[in-house]
Design a protein around this motif. Structure first.
Motif, PDB file in Angstrom:
ATOM      1  N   GLU A  97       0.810  -1.216   0.000  1.00 27.05           N
ATOM      2  CA  GLU A  97       0.000   0.000   0.000  1.00 27.05           C
ATOM      3  C   GLU A  97       0.845   1.268   0.000  1.00 27.05           C
ATOM      4  N   SER A  98       2.073   1.190   0.496  1.00 26.99           N
ATOM      5  CA  SER A  98       2.917   2.394   0.517  1.00 26.99           C
ATOM      6  C   SER A  98       3.229   2.879  -0.895  1.00 26.99           C
ATOM      7  N   GLU A  99       3.119   1.995  -1.863  1.00 26.77           N
ATOM      8  CA  GLU A  99       3.379   2.366  -3.263  1.00 26.77           C
ATOM      9  C   GLU A  99       2.104   2.638  -4.043  1.00 26.77           C
ATOM     10  N   THR A 100       0.966   2.206  -3.511  1.00 26.91           N
ATOM     11  CA  THR A 100      -0.267   2.296  -4.305  1.00 26.91           C
ATOM     12  C   THR A 100      -1.349   3.175  -3.710  1.00 26.91           C
ATOM     13  N   THR A 101      -1.248   3.497  -2.423  1.00 29.06           N
ATOM     14  CA  THR A 101      -2.318   4.283  -1.805  1.00 29.06           C
ATOM     15  C   THR A 101      -2.377   5.679  -2.422  1.00 29.06           C
TER      16      THR A 101
ATOM     17  N   ASN B 101       5.903  11.100   6.315  1.00 34.00           N
ATOM     18  CA  ASN B 101       5.577  11.979   5.199  1.00 34.00           C
ATOM     19  C   ASN B 101       6.833  12.271   4.366  1.00 34.00           C
ATOM     20  N   ARG B 102       7.941  12.569   5.041  1.00 35.58           N
ATOM     21  CA  ARG B 102       9.198  12.868   4.350  1.00 35.58           C
ATOM     22  C   ARG B 102       9.676  11.667   3.535  1.00 35.58           C
ATOM     23  N   VAL B 103       9.630  10.478   4.111  1.00 34.13           N
ATOM     24  CA  VAL B 103      10.061   9.266   3.413  1.00 34.13           C
ATOM     25  C   VAL B 103       9.190   9.026   2.181  1.00 34.13           C
ATOM     26  N   LEU B 104       7.883   9.198   2.327  1.00 30.90           N
ATOM     27  CA  LEU B 104       6.985   8.993   1.179  1.00 30.90           C
ATOM     28  C   LEU B 104       7.269   9.994   0.064  1.00 30.90           C
ATOM     29  N   ARG B 105       7.546  11.239   0.419  1.00 33.31           N
ATOM     30  CA  ARG B 105       7.866  12.247  -0.602  1.00 33.31           C
ATOM     31  C   ARG B 105       9.167  11.889  -1.330  1.00 33.31           C
ATOM     32  N   GLN B 106      10.128  11.331  -0.606  1.00 32.21           N
ATOM     33  CA  GLN B 106      11.374  10.910  -1.247  1.00 32.21           C
ATOM     34  C   GLN B 106      11.122   9.750  -2.204  1.00 32.21           C
ATOM     35  N   ARG B 107      10.257   8.836  -1.813  1.00 32.15           N
ATOM     36  CA  ARG B 107       9.956   7.663  -2.643  1.00 32.15           C
ATOM     37  C   ARG B 107       9.062   7.983  -3.825  1.00 32.15           C
ATOM     38  N   ARG B 108       8.035   8.804  -3.573  1.00 33.89           N
ATOM     39  CA  ARG B 108       6.969   8.969  -4.560  1.00 33.89           C
ATOM     40  C   ARG B 108       6.807  10.379  -5.093  1.00 33.89           C
ATOM     41  N   GLY B 109       7.552  11.329  -4.564  1.00 30.27           N
ATOM     42  CA  GLY B 109       7.353  12.720  -4.965  1.00 30.27           C
ATOM     43  C   GLY B 109       6.185  13.311  -4.203  1.00 30.27           C
ATOM     44  N   PRO B 110       5.639  14.435  -4.676  1.00 27.44           N
ATOM     45  CA  PRO B 110       4.508  15.058  -3.972  1.00 27.44           C
ATOM     46  C   PRO B 110       3.388  14.035  -3.768  1.00 27.44           C
ATOM     47  N   PHE B 111       2.885  14.019  -2.560  1.00 26.26           N
ATOM     48  CA  PHE B 111       1.942  12.980  -2.178  1.00 26.26           C
ATOM     49  C   PHE B 111       0.962  13.554  -1.166  1.00 26.26           C
TER      50      PHE B 111
ATOM     51  N   SER C 242       5.819  22.290  12.785  1.00 22.06           N
ATOM     52  CA  SER C 242       6.545  21.176  12.165  1.00 22.06           C
ATOM     53  C   SER C 242       5.624  20.387  11.250  1.00 22.06           C
ATOM     54  N   ALA C 243       4.403  20.165  11.691  1.00 20.56           N
ATOM     55  CA  ALA C 243       3.437  19.442  10.866  1.00 20.56           C
ATOM     56  C   ALA C 243       3.166  20.201   9.575  1.00 20.56           C
ATOM     57  N   ARG C 244       2.932  21.497   9.673  1.00 19.04           N
ATOM     58  CA  ARG C 244       2.625  22.303   8.481  1.00 19.04           C
ATOM     59  C   ARG C 244       3.820  22.398   7.530  1.00 19.04           C
ATOM     60  N   GLU C 245       5.031  22.422   8.077  1.00 15.36           N
ATOM     61  CA  GLU C 245       6.235  22.499   7.244  1.00 15.36           C
ATOM     62  C   GLU C 245       6.456  21.238   6.418  1.00 15.36           C
ATOM     63  N   SER C 246       5.790  20.150   6.791  1.00 17.18           N
ATOM     64  CA  SER C 246       5.926  18.911   6.023  1.00 17.18           C
ATOM     65  C   SER C 246       4.961  18.881   4.833  1.00 17.18           C
ATOM     66  N   HIS C 247       4.239  19.974   4.610  1.00 21.78           N
ATOM     67  CA  HIS C 247       3.364  20.181   3.452  1.00 21.78           C
ATOM     68  C   HIS C 247       2.206  19.187   3.343  1.00 21.78           C
ATOM     69  N   PRO C 248       1.468  18.988   4.435  1.00 17.47           N
ATOM     70  CA  PRO C 248       0.284  18.139   4.319  1.00 17.47           C
ATOM     71  C   PRO C 248      -0.856  18.895   3.654  1.00 17.47           C
ATOM     72  N   VAL C 249      -1.852  18.166   3.206  1.00 20.48           N
ATOM     73  CA  VAL C 249      -3.063  18.785   2.682  1.00 20.48           C
ATOM     74  C   VAL C 249      -3.810  19.458   3.828  1.00 20.48           C
ATOM     75  N   CYS C 250      -3.845  18.790   4.979  1.00 19.52           N
ATOM     76  CA  CYS C 250      -4.538  19.294   6.160  1.00 19.52           C
ATOM     77  C   CYS C 250      -3.783  18.849   7.413  1.00 19.52           C
TER      78      CYS C 250
END
Length: 127
Positions: free
Chosen positions: A49-53, A71-81, A97-105
């Protein structure tokens, strides 16, 4: 009559609080999302699921890897996510810190289900 195109949207919920994780998965499934829960970041990252969600909902504070690191690891693997971060931490440093990681919410616990569904609407409005 043409068949309707059905788009299955996959959402992963990563939280070490089993009751909240299970409640969120049930809520998402009730709204026709394909949802799966994980009790920690490492188990999610080891899963297919880490590759398909299509979207991740994660808590910040968990044992092992926290939600911001995930979040950082996923962005490194998959780009913007698209990531939605939940937190019970109310301090300015944690929220910044949460907002600096660029979440949607960023959702502060406790939150209402309509707040989470609104975040998902923002993510999937293009579908």
């Amino acid at each position: 009559m043409k068949d309707k195109l059905v788009v299955e949207i996959s959402v992963a919920v990563v939280d070490d609080d089993a009751s909240l994780r299970n409640a969120l998965v049930s809520l998402l499934q009730a709204f026709d999302y394909h949802a799966k829960g994980f009790d920690n970041a490492e188990s999610f990252l080891e899963s297919a699921e880490s590759e398909t969600t299509d979207c991740l909902i994660t808590d910040i504070q968990m044992s092992g890897m926290n939600g911001i690191e995930l979040n950082r690891v996923l962005r490194q693997r998959r780009g913007p996510f698209p990531v939605i971060i939940m937190t019970a931490l109310q301090g300015k440093l944690a929220l910044d810190s949460a907002r600096e990681s660029h979440p949607v919410c960023v959702l502060s616990k406790p939150f209402e289900s309509h707040q989470l569904l609104g975040c998902l609407d923002r993510v999937f409005s293009k579908f």
